[in-house]
Each structure stands twice: as structure tokens, then as C-alpha cells.
Design an enzyme around this catalytic site. Structure first.
Site, mmCIF file in Angstrom:
data_model
loop_
_atom_site.group_PDB
_atom_site.id
_atom_site.type_symbol
_atom_site.label_atom_id
_atom_site.label_comp_id
_atom_site.label_asym_id
_atom_site.label_seq_id
_atom_site.Cartn_x
_atom_site.Cartn_y
_atom_site.Cartn_z
ATOM 1 N N ASN A 107 1.001 -1.137 -0.107
ATOM 2 C CA ASN A 107 -0.025 0.206 0.026
ATOM 3 C C ASN A 107 0.901 1.140 -0.015
ATOM 4 O OD1 ASN A 107 -2.329 1.589 0.575
ATOM 5 N ND2 ASN A 107 -1.847 1.849 2.441
ATOM 6 N N HIS A 109 1.078 5.039 1.335
ATOM 7 C CA HIS A 109 0.357 5.788 2.363
ATOM 8 C C HIS A 109 0.936 7.292 2.546
ATOM 9 C CE1 HIS A 109 -1.980 7.051 5.805
ATOM 10 N NE2 HIS A 109 -0.874 7.518 6.498
ATOM 11 N N SER A 136 5.095 6.832 2.338
ATOM 12 C CA SER A 136 5.483 5.387 2.711
ATOM 13 C C SER A 136 4.849 4.418 1.747
ATOM 14 C CB SER A 136 5.131 4.760 4.303
ATOM 15 O OG SER A 136 5.799 6.040 5.180
ATOM 16 N N ASP A 145 -2.567 0.823 7.748
ATOM 17 C CA ASP A 145 -1.341 1.434 7.725
ATOM 18 C C ASP A 145 -0.153 1.168 8.741
ATOM 19 O OD1 ASP A 145 -2.724 2.700 5.688
ATOM 20 O OD2 ASP A 145 -3.482 4.457 7.098
HETATM 21 C C1 GRF Z 1 -2.275 8.966 -2.424
HETATM 22 O O1 GRF Z 1 -1.911 10.039 -1.604
HETATM 23 C C2 GRF Z 1 -1.810 7.752 -1.833
HETATM 24 O O2 GRF Z 1 -0.905 7.724 -0.814
HETATM 25 C C3 GRF Z 1 -3.055 7.507 -0.828
HETATM 26 O O3 GRF Z 1 -4.306 7.991 -1.624
HETATM 27 C C4 GRF Z 1 -4.063 8.868 -2.474
HETATM 28 C C5 GRF Z 1 -4.269 8.077 -3.816
HETATM 29 O O4 GRF Z 1 -4.183 8.987 -4.833
HETATM 30 N N1 GRF Z 1 -3.253 6.072 -0.104
HETATM 31 P P1 GRF Z 1 -4.410 8.558 -6.384
HETATM 32 O O5 GRF Z 1 -5.876 8.016 -6.421
HETATM 33 O O6 GRF Z 1 -3.225 7.296 -6.889
HETATM 34 O O7 GRF Z 1 -4.210 9.638 -7.288
#
Ligand code: GRF
Length: 219
Positions: A107, A109, A136, A145
Site C-alpha cells: 500500500n 500511504h 511510505s 497502515d
Molecule cells: C495517495 O496520496 C496515496 O498515498 C493515498 O491515496 C492517494 C491516492 O491518490 N493512499 P491516487 O488515487 O493514486 O491519485
């Protein structure tokens, strides 16, 4: 080729970045499908336009979270993924289901974990007066997370930053981080061992760091 299935609930810019890396030949990956829990997620359109399988399942069609997760991950499994990438996928996954993908699901984050799991990470970093923010990539576990962190990118916070400016500057860095991390995993350099994240067989005490050239280095 290293098969990837991406899970996304919204915009899909990380998915798009990964796809562009694949198309440029920057990572030896084959994105097989984009799966979403939201039928209207823009990420699904990005996948369709690129000729990639786009699948939406609705949680409300299932009696509980575990049933939905079983169905979604079974669908993902049909694409024989070597790795499942959660990129803006906004649901916690049932422990029994994610347990079957131990070390095979990551994932991204937007915080320097273990700081700020959950939502509103940019606002929380600003409110705390942090001078350093970041993102991360971690292995997914059943708790939100908190899985073993593979790699991070750091971003200095400017005095005049707002949540919007910070989020937008970080997003560009997130894309680079995700591509570099997936590339290392696809090339077989990173795995989740019994003691944590291992790089070429050596357990890492701290996350890898993305440098300015887009390379992951040992801190
Ligand atoms: C990103 O900031 C990611 O870190 C978080 O959600 C957002 C997703 O953005 N988990 P996108 O849909 O890839 O544009």
C-alpha cells in the site's frame, strides 16, 4: 513478466504513474487489472482507456466486509498477480483475506509511517508543526497502515505550505516512490521475510529512502 493488480477507490494517479512506467519500460511489470470498490472511480476509466481490465465490485452487494473482501481478492486472484498494489484503496481488509496475500500486497500511504496512519495526513503534519513530511510504501496487514514499511520518500514542509500545496508536491514524489519500490520488488530484490523487509536477503532495520535520482538507498 511480473503480474500486478492495482486496487484503487478514486483518482488513480498512482495507478497511472505505474502504468506509464510499464509503458516506458522503466519497470519489468505487467499491470493486468484495476479493481475498485467504487463504480465511479476515475481510476477505472484510466484503466479502460488503456485497455486494461477494469472491475468494480460494490460492498453493498455483500452481507459483510469479509464476504466483500473474499470476492474482491478472488477476482484479483483470477489475474494471477505476483503483487497486489493498493493505491488509494480506501478500505481496511479482512484479516483472513489479507492473510492469504501475506508479503504479496503493498500500500502507498501519504505520511512517514509510523506517523499519521489513517486520513488527513497532510493537515495533521501541518498542525503538528512538522518540518518534514513524506510518503511510505508498506506491506499490507489487517491493521490500517501499520504493516512493515519498505520504502519512504521525504519532503521538507515549507513555511507557507497549505494542505493543498503539500499534498500536490508530495503526490509527484509518491509516484516516483511507488515506481521505484515496485521495480525493486518485481526484480526480486525485496521480499517480506520472517524478521521483516529484506533487501537481497538482508533484513532492513529502517525503510529504504528515495533519493533525488529516483533510486532507493539504504539509510
Ligand atoms: C495517495 O496520496 C496515496 O498515498 C493515498 O491515496 C492517494 C491516492 O491518490 N493512499 P491516487 O488515487 O493514486 O491519485
Amino acid at each position: 513478466m511480473f503480474n500486478i493488480v492495482v486496487l484503487a477507490s478514486g483518482r488513480g494517479s498512482n495507478f497511472a504513474a505505474l502504468l506509464a512506467a510499464q509503458q516506458r519500460g522503466d519497470a519489468p511489470i505487467h499491470i493486468r487489472a484495476l479493481l475498485s470498490d467504487k463504480a465511479k472511480a476515475p481510476a477505472l476509466d484510466l484503466a479502460r482507456n488503456a485497455g486494461i481490465a477494469a472491475v468494480a465490485l460494490a460492498p453493498r452487494d455483500y452481507p459483510d466486509r469479509a464476504s466483500f473482501d473474499r470476492a474482491l481478492f478472488a477476482r484479483a486472484g483470477e489475474f494471477a498477480p505476483d503483487l497486489i498494489v493498493l493505491a488509494g484503496y480506501m478500505r481496511v481488509i479482512d484479516a483472513g483475506v489479507i492473510g492469504q496475500w501475506h508479503g504479496k500486497a503493498i500500500n502507498i500511504h501519504p505520511s512517514l509511517l509510523p506517523k499519521y496512519p489513517g486520513l488527513h495526513t497532510h493537515a495533521r503534519a501541518l498542525e503538528a508543526g512538522d518540518t518534514l513530511h513524506g510518503s511510505s510504501v508498506h506491506y499490507v496487514t489487517a491493521e490500517l497502515d501499520t504493516g512493515p514499511v519498505i520504502a519512504q520518500v521525504e519532503l521538507p514542509i515549507r513555511a507557507d505550505d497549505t494542505t493543498d500545496t503539500l499534498a500536490s508536491r508530495l503526490l509527484t514524489q509518491e509516484h516516483r516512490l511507488l515506481i521505484a519500490t515496485v521495480d525493486l520488488i518485481a526484480r526480486g530484490h525485496i521480499a517480506l521475510g520472517a524478521d521483516g523487509v529484506a533487501l537481497d536477503g538482508c533484513t532492513q532495520r529502517t525503510p529504504l529512502k528515495l533519493n533525488r535520482r529516483g533510486t532507493l538507498t539504504i539509510d
